[in-house]
Scaffold this active site. Structure first.
Site, mmCIF file in Angstrom:
data_model
loop_
_atom_site.group_PDB
_atom_site.id
_atom_site.type_symbol
_atom_site.label_atom_id
_atom_site.label_comp_id
_atom_site.label_asym_id
_atom_site.label_seq_id
_atom_site.Cartn_x
_atom_site.Cartn_y
_atom_site.Cartn_z
ATOM 1 N N ASP A 25 0.862 -1.174 0.000
ATOM 2 C CA ASP A 25 0.000 0.000 0.000
ATOM 3 C C ASP A 25 0.911 1.240 0.000
ATOM 4 O O ASP A 25 2.105 1.144 0.278
ATOM 5 C CB ASP A 25 -0.874 -0.072 1.261
ATOM 6 C CG ASP A 25 -1.620 1.209 1.509
ATOM 7 O OD1 ASP A 25 -2.318 1.673 0.588
ATOM 8 O OD2 ASP A 25 -1.500 1.753 2.639
ATOM 9 N N ASP A 27 -0.137 5.174 1.047
ATOM 10 C CA ASP A 27 -0.315 6.126 2.150
ATOM 11 C C ASP A 27 -0.469 5.389 3.484
ATOM 12 O O ASP A 27 -1.345 4.539 3.637
ATOM 13 C CB ASP A 27 -1.555 7.005 1.892
ATOM 14 C CG ASP A 27 -1.452 7.753 0.569
ATOM 15 O OD1 ASP A 27 -0.318 8.050 0.120
ATOM 16 O OD2 ASP A 27 -2.507 8.042 -0.033
#
Ligand SMILES: [Mg+2]
Ligand SMILES: [Zn+2]
Length: 197
Positions: A25, A27
């Site tokens: 991922d 953020d």
């Protein structure tokens, strides 16, 4: 309830094996998360989290693909353009490169909720990557992210899953770790090596 970083949870009987590829991922995993409801719309808002570049560098050194999978709904919502997103992604590449690290591929969902099959928790970004990396068996890969959405996307795609958090509460993840560096160190430890106590 708090779980130790090495604790294995849920449906898998043992710690995930050495992953063939790492889905990451963005953020809250590689870089500091924007406030809720906000998006990183400009390169100068992007700051790497401590240890994140070192973690990616370790994945690179292990010759495993590091593949970014990120939801960026701010594009669909008109809060940023695709070229804003590209500028942010370029900055990420640049920051990682300063630390000798790189991503093998990046997949971004720019759609509104319910408009596509790629917005996590749907598995579309991961299955698309599996098509682009033909030797990849998703069952031998791992998805690492800071939200349960990442865990659900990984599970839907059939990967092992790691949730990055200090206070997991209830998670379906196979493994919980406080940060990316810790997670990658655990996953790349040789099987003979005992997990730290
Ligand atoms: Mg995140
Ligand atoms: Zn999408």
């Amino acid at each position: 309830m708090k779980y130790a970083a090495t604790e294995v949870r849920s449906h898998r009987k043992s710690r995930p094996g050495l992953p063939e590829a790492f889905f990451l991922d963005r953020d809250g995993t590689l870089n500091e998360k924007p406030p809720p409801g906000e998006y990183i719309t400009s390169p100068r808002q992007l700051t790497l989290l401590p240890g994140a570049a070192a973690a990616v560098r370790r994945i690179n050194a292990a010759a495993r693909p590091a593949i970014l999978v990120t939801n960026q709904r701010g594009v669909a919502r008109g809060l940023m353009s695709e070229s804003d997103l590209a500028a942010v992604q370029n900055r990420l590449t640049e920051l990682l490169r300063e630390h000798g690290a790189f991503l093998d591929a990046c997949y971004c969902c720019v759609h509104e909720k319910g408009d596509c099959h790629c917005r996590k928790p749907s598995p579309g970004l991961l299955t698309r990557a599996a098509g682009d990396f033909p030797h990849l068996d998703l069952r031998n890969t791992v998805m690492i992210g800071d939200t349960e959405t990442d865990v659900l996307a990984g599970r839907a795609a059939g990967t092992a899953t790691v949730r990055l958090t200090d206070a997991p509460g209830d998670t379906a993840a196979d493994l919980v770790a406080p940060d990316l560096r810790t997670a990658v160190d655990l996953l790349l430890k040789s099987p003979a090596e005992k997990p730290p106590r």
